[in-house]
Design a protein around this motif. Structure first.
Motif, PDB file in Angstrom:
ATOM      1  N   ARG A  41      -5.229   2.726 -21.515  1.00 12.76           N
ATOM      2  CA  ARG A  41      -4.166   3.349 -22.305  1.00 12.76           C
ATOM      3  C   ARG A  41      -3.119   3.992 -21.385  1.00 12.76           C
ATOM      4  O   ARG A  41      -1.920   3.792 -21.535  1.00 12.76           O
ATOM      5  N   SER A  42      -3.587   4.764 -20.401  1.00 16.87           N
ATOM      6  CA  SER A  42      -2.629   5.435 -19.518  1.00 16.87           C
ATOM      7  C   SER A  42      -1.822   4.407 -18.740  1.00 16.87           C
ATOM      8  O   SER A  42      -0.632   4.601 -18.496  1.00 16.87           O
ATOM      9  N   GLY A  43      -2.476   3.295 -18.365  1.00 18.53           N
ATOM     10  CA  GLY A  43      -1.765   2.257 -17.618  1.00 18.53           C
ATOM     11  C   GLY A  43      -0.657   1.650 -18.456  1.00 18.53           C
ATOM     12  O   GLY A  43       0.471   1.467 -17.989  1.00 18.53           O
ATOM     13  N   ILE A  44      -0.968   1.376 -19.730  1.00 20.11           N
ATOM     14  CA  ILE A  44       0.042   0.761 -20.598  1.00 20.11           C
ATOM     15  C   ILE A  44       1.171   1.749 -20.872  1.00 20.11           C
ATOM     16  O   ILE A  44       2.355   1.396 -20.847  1.00 20.11           O
ATOM     17  N   GLU A  45       0.809   3.010 -21.066  1.00 19.71           N
ATOM     18  CA  GLU A  45       1.852   3.996 -21.353  1.00 19.71           C
ATOM     19  C   GLU A  45       2.721   4.271 -20.137  1.00 19.71           C
ATOM     20  O   GLU A  45       3.826   4.797 -20.263  1.00 19.71           O
ATOM     21  N   ALA A  46       2.195   3.937 -18.949  1.00 20.95           N
ATOM     22  CA  ALA A  46       2.982   4.163 -17.737  1.00 20.95           C
ATOM     23  C   ALA A  46       4.109   3.140 -17.607  1.00 20.95           C
ATOM     24  O   ALA A  46       5.028   3.324 -16.830  1.00 20.95           O
ATOM     25  N   PRO A  51       0.525  -6.973 -16.956  1.00 22.05           N
ATOM     26  CA  PRO A  51       0.643  -7.211 -15.509  1.00 22.05           C
ATOM     27  C   PRO A  51       1.201  -5.994 -14.765  1.00 22.05           C
ATOM     28  O   PRO A  51       0.803  -5.725 -13.634  1.00 22.05           O
ATOM     29  N   GLN A  52       2.121  -5.261 -15.415  1.00 24.20           N
ATOM     30  CA  GLN A  52       2.656  -4.061 -14.750  1.00 24.20           C
ATOM     31  C   GLN A  52       1.662  -2.911 -14.838  1.00 24.20           C
ATOM     32  O   GLN A  52       1.541  -2.108 -13.909  1.00 24.20           O
ATOM     33  N   ALA A  53       0.953  -2.856 -15.967  1.00 26.60           N
ATOM     34  CA  ALA A  53      -0.003  -1.767 -16.147  1.00 26.60           C
ATOM     35  C   ALA A  53      -1.161  -1.886 -15.152  1.00 26.60           C
ATOM     36  O   ALA A  53      -1.719  -0.876 -14.724  1.00 26.60           O
ATOM     37  N   LEU A  54      -1.505  -3.115 -14.802  1.00 30.85           N
ATOM     38  CA  LEU A  54      -2.640  -3.328 -13.894  1.00 30.85           C
ATOM     39  C   LEU A  54      -2.518  -2.510 -12.615  1.00 30.85           C
ATOM     40  O   LEU A  54      -3.500  -2.024 -12.079  1.00 30.85           O
ATOM     41  N   ARG A  55      -1.284  -2.358 -12.134  1.00 33.20           N
ATOM     42  CA  ARG A  55      -1.074  -1.609 -10.888  1.00 33.20           C
ATOM     43  C   ARG A  55      -1.543  -0.172 -11.022  1.00 33.20           C
ATOM     44  O   ARG A  55      -2.035   0.427 -10.081  1.00 33.20           O
ATOM     45  N   VAL A  56      -1.376   0.376 -12.211  1.00 32.91           N
ATOM     46  CA  VAL A  56      -1.812   1.755 -12.451  1.00 32.91           C
ATOM     47  C   VAL A  56      -3.307   1.777 -12.765  1.00 32.91           C
ATOM     48  O   VAL A  56      -4.007   2.727 -12.452  1.00 32.91           O
ATOM     49  N   THR A  74     -11.674   1.166 -10.234  1.00 33.37           N
ATOM     50  CA  THR A  74     -12.651   1.033  -9.148  1.00 33.37           C
ATOM     51  C   THR A  74     -13.661   2.172  -9.223  1.00 33.37           C
ATOM     52  O   THR A  74     -14.869   1.958  -9.105  1.00 33.37           O
ATOM     53  N   SER A  75     -13.174   3.384  -9.448  1.00 36.43           N
ATOM     54  CA  SER A  75     -14.083   4.529  -9.545  1.00 36.43           C
ATOM     55  C   SER A  75     -15.053   4.353 -10.693  1.00 36.43           C
ATOM     56  O   SER A  75     -16.236   4.671 -10.575  1.00 36.43           O
ATOM     57  N   GLU A  76     -14.544   3.834 -11.827  1.00 33.78           N
ATOM     58  CA  GLU A  76     -15.426   3.656 -12.980  1.00 33.78           C
ATOM     59  C   GLU A  76     -16.513   2.641 -12.691  1.00 33.78           C
ATOM     60  O   GLU A  76     -17.665   2.810 -13.096  1.00 33.78           O
ATOM     61  N   VAL A 114      -2.299  -7.353  -6.757  1.00 35.35           N
ATOM     62  CA  VAL A 114      -1.446  -7.084  -7.920  1.00 35.35           C
ATOM     63  C   VAL A 114      -0.420  -5.987  -7.638  1.00 35.35           C
ATOM     64  O   VAL A 114       0.386  -5.681  -8.488  1.00 35.35           O
ATOM     65  N   ALA A 115      -0.495  -5.388  -6.440  1.00 35.40           N
ATOM     66  CA  ALA A 115       0.427  -4.295  -6.131  1.00 35.40           C
ATOM     67  C   ALA A 115       1.869  -4.799  -6.192  1.00 35.40           C
ATOM     68  O   ALA A 115       2.134  -5.986  -6.002  1.00 35.40           O
ATOM     69  N   LEU A 116       2.765  -3.901  -6.479  1.00 34.28           N
ATOM     70  CA  LEU A 116       4.183  -4.244  -6.555  1.00 34.28           C
ATOM     71  C   LEU A 116       4.651  -4.717  -5.185  1.00 34.28           C
ATOM     72  O   LEU A 116       4.504  -4.010  -4.197  1.00 34.28           O
ATOM     73  N   VAL A 117       5.138  -5.944  -5.153  1.00 34.56           N
ATOM     74  CA  VAL A 117       5.655  -6.433  -3.884  1.00 34.56           C
ATOM     75  C   VAL A 117       7.155  -6.186  -3.888  1.00 34.56           C
ATOM     76  O   VAL A 117       7.887  -6.780  -4.666  1.00 34.56           O
ATOM     77  N   GLU A 118       7.600  -5.269  -3.036  1.00 31.89           N
ATOM     78  CA  GLU A 118       9.027  -4.948  -3.017  1.00 31.89           C
ATOM     79  C   GLU A 118       9.733  -5.836  -2.018  1.00 31.89           C
ATOM     80  O   GLU A 118       9.247  -6.062  -0.927  1.00 31.89           O
ATOM     81  N   ARG A 119      10.827  -6.351  -2.481  1.00 33.50           N
ATOM     82  CA  ARG A 119      11.576  -7.210  -1.571  1.00 33.50           C
ATOM     83  C   ARG A 119      12.862  -6.524  -1.181  1.00 33.50           C
ATOM     84  O   ARG A 119      13.402  -5.732  -1.930  1.00 33.50           O
TER      85      ARG A 119
END
Lengths: 401, 342
Positions: free
Chosen positions: A290-295, A321-326, A332-334, A396-401
């Motif tokens: 939920r927090s990932g999607i709301e981000a 796909p964008q939420a996955l980054r958050v 991982t902790s879970e 999946v991290a944001l690849v900045e160009r």
């Protein structure tokens, strides 16, 4: 970088390197000294503790070392992923059973908790009032009840199932307080080849997908990927199996003596532990999702909506796909928590590594070795999960160009 | 004394400096005894959940054969049977608690075996219950003998000698079984009651007391086979022989008292006895207590405050309907036998 290089202030020679002096005023000397001192303190503490433990164990005539691993264990084990006989198998083998049992419940738990948690997390954001309220209640209630209580609840619930003689028929399967007895596939060489073919199919599909992408980049035409992958992963093993004579036999359970003979069993202990871990962890996963999607900024939804995409498609192709980054780092902790929480298995009689190692240390009296084995096993499992998740996170991290 | 306090000062300082060493060298000679005395309390490891052996009553007082064994040692050391702190231990953490020094003595239905004595750094000081592994089944199952248990699911506590004994028995008889191992006794028993297991196996004493505490005990049958020897013993750490002596002879004193007919009721009259055996036991003759670094009336306190072995048995075990059997005195056809207290 080109801009930076163009800046005259950066174009100059690198700053002069100061010479290293053996003086307290030199920060490098100071840092080195402090770090050396810290290492020395840690080493001395470890050395003292190890020596102290060794002397005391010797003074109390307590056996030490790992020689017991090669002795015959004699301890009975209910769930045996690999063949085990208390009369001949060693403690090392018994502990391996424990590790496999831990992995069996952790991996299944991680997959199922992710799926359930994702659905609950998305449901909590759903425009449907009833659905989102239900999801909220699920999360709030299950997060607040200690996991141990939940496990005992599920276990007690499963014990109220009928006795084997009154077992419920589910087609060829039996459901009783001894667990779920399912027909098992009689494994034959053709099945091994088919499994191998499926593996080869996965590898070939990945290679084909890469080729397809390269072709798309070069020509703008995307060759079909999914039909080919399905053919490779499902069609190839079926073909191999058919060529080898399509053998198929089931070991169907029948009532016998105190319980059943034949088939495979899902024990109430495993089922209760898995259910408890999945349902508990899914509540946390739901919040992370939920927090990932709301981000993801609302503008993304609106922009995608303006392009005419439906809600499901927006979620799947734009937002998730964008939420996955958050989502990934807390996830991982879970996963690590779920794995470690599986050690509560002891309470309901599922023989995971903690259960078998503590029986071992009790039968051999070698507590330090037993605990060391438990710690090593969890360390290896946790580091493996972390490594995998970090790799995935980097992907999946944001690849900045 | 002729020397002035000032003249004695160097000697005092010297002694003060050597105090810890002196305590070890000239105290009781037993680090455990010194620690127990210093603390003013015996720390005794028990199960805390087994009727007849150690289970708190409605007032929260620990009752049972094991608990009373702890009290006897406290009576010998302090002359006060109540100076005991009970620590509840599971089958799996009991040895670690003893090894690490968390407890002074372990009286927790622990079977004396070679492996444990040789590997665990402990010594077994006396057998307060000669027991054996048995099987309890539900009467409805219609099982008459342990030989009929092929393929059964068995509820058993992990980390016990029972679990090894069952594995041996089934292997010897070419039978198979599925274990269900739960450390918590209450959880294990509820699994058996709910029918998760076909049989519940542990020391037959515990099975008998478990059966006796059920609302309808006719619903449960104790199978006739006793498949192993389980001498349940007191256990102490190795390396403290004097403490070992105190623990073992506290138990022997209770046996001797029963043999000589000395009970908590008549012990005060027996102080006037002319029987040399009784006089040595109660410290009116000889220095038996002093030889153990205890008060010479150590055994008097034990019998007065805790009772002799038979009284302990009647109070803790007999009330649950378990016959004395081989746990009778050797003079009555049992195995309980104390060496001469002289």
């Amino acid at each position: 970088m080109t801009q930076a290089a163009a800046d005259p202030r950066y174009g100059a020679a690198p700053p002069p390197r100061r010479r290293w002096r053996l003086s307290w005023n030199d920060p490098r000397t100071r840092n080195l000294a402090v770090q050396a001192a810290a290492i020395a303190v840690v080493a001395a503490a470890v050395w003292y503790l190890a020596g102290n433990a060794g002397r005391n164990l010797a003074a109390r005539h307590i056996a030490t070392g790992f020689a017991f691993l090669h002795r015959v264990a004699g301890i009975p084990i209910a769930e045996q992923p690999i063949p085990y006989d208390p009369a001949t198998s060693t403690f090392a083998r018994a502990l391996l059973e424990g590790v496999l049992n831990t992995l069996k419940v952790s991996l299944a738990g991680i997959v199922l908790a992710t799926i359930l948690g994702t659905f609950v997390g998305i449901a909590r954001l759903a425009p449907n009032w009833l659905l989102s309220r239900l999801a909220a209640v699920y999360v709030e209630v299950l997060r607040d009840i200690p996991l141990l209580l939940q496990l005992l609840f599920w276990y007690t619930l499963l014990q109220t199932l009928p006795a084997p003689r009154q077992a419920v028929h589910l087609g060829p399967a039996f459901l009783s307080n001894r667990g779920l007895r399912l027909p098992g596939l009689v494994w034959q060489p053709a099945h091994s080849w088919a499994a191998l073919a499926a593996l080869a199919g996965v590898v070939l599909s990945v290679l084909w997908a890469r080729r397809a992408r390269a072709r798309q980049d070069a020509t703008g035409v995307r060759p079909p990927v999914w039909p080919v992958a399905v053919a490779l992963i499902i069609g190839l093993p079926v073909a191999v199996w058919a060529v080898l004579g399509a053998p198929l036999g089931f070991d169907v359970p029948v009532r016998k003596g105190f319980g059943f003979a034949g088939g495979v069993t899902v024990s109430p202990e495993y089922a209760a532990l898995l259910a408890g871990l999945v349902i508990y962890t899914a509540a946390y996963v739901a919040e992370i999702v939920r927090s990932g999607i709301e981000a993801v900024p609302r503008g993304q939804w609106e922009a995608a909506g303006a392009l005419g995409l439906r809600r499901g498609a927006i979620l799947r192709m734009i937002v998730l796909p964008q939420a996955l980054r958050v989502i990934i780092p807390p996830m991982t902790s879970e996963y690590l928590n779920l794995t470690k929480n599986s050690s509560l298995a002891v309470a309901i009689g599922y023989q995971d590594i903690v259960s078998i190692a503590s029986t071992t240390l009790n039968q051999t009296g070698q507590a330090i070795e037993g605990i060391a084995i438990i710690m090593a096993v969890y360390l290896v499992i946790s580091l493996t999960i972390s490594l995998f998740m970090n790799w995935y996170n980097a992907r999946v991290a944001l690849v900045e160009r | 004394m002729t020397s002035s306090p000032l003249a004695r000062l160097p000697a005092v300082l010297l002694i003060a400096g050597l105090l810890p060493a002196a305590a070890a060298a000239q105290g009781s000679g037993s680090a455990t005894l010194d620690a127990v005395r210093g603390r003013g309390q015996l720390v005794c490891g028990v199960a805390g959940a087994v009727p007849g052996f150690s289970l708190p009553d409605s007032q929260g007082v620990m009752r049972g054969l094991d608990a009373d064994g702890c009290r006897a040692i406290a009576a010998a050391v302090f002359g006060d049977a109540n100076k005991v702190k009970f620590v509840n231990l599971s089958t799996e953490n009991r040895f670690t608690a003893l090894q690490s020094g968390e407890i002074d003595v372990l009286i927790r239905s622990t079977t004396w075996t070679l492996g444990r004595e040789a590997n665990l750094g402990g010594l077994f000081a006396g057998v307060n219950y000669y027991d054996g592994t048995g099987f309890l089944v539900k009467a409805a199952a219609g099982v008459k003998s342990a030989r009929e248990l092929d393929g059964a699911t068995i509820c058993v506590q992990p980390g016990t000698s029972t679990e090894l004994a069952i594995a041996d028995y089934f292997r010897n008889n070419n039978m198979k079984f599925t274990p269900l191992l739960i450390e918590n006794r209450a959880e294990l028993e509820s699994a058996f009651l709910s029918g998760r297991c076909d049989t519940y196996s542990t020391d037959s004493s515990a099975l008998a007391t478990f059966r006796a505490t059920q609302p309808k005990k006719e619903d449960f049958v104790l199978l006739p086979e006793i498949i192993s020897k389980e001498p349940l013993s007191y256990m102490v750490r190795k390396g403290d022989d004097k403490w070992f002596d105190i623990v073992r002879w506290s138990y022997f004193a209770q046996l001797t008292a029963e043999e000589e007919g000395v009970t908590s009721k008549n012990v005060d009259e027996q102080l006037a006895s002319t029987d040399p055996n009784i006089r040595r036991l109660l410290g009116t003759e000889g220095d038996m207590g002093k030889a153990l670094a205890l008060d010479n009336k150590w055994a008097y306190y034990i019998v007065k405050q805790v009772g002799n072995f038979g009284e302990m048995w009647d109070r803790d075990i007999a009330v649950l309907g378990v016959p004395r059997g081989i746990n009778n005195l050797w003079t009555k056809g049992g195995l309980q036998y104390a060496p001469p207290l002289r």
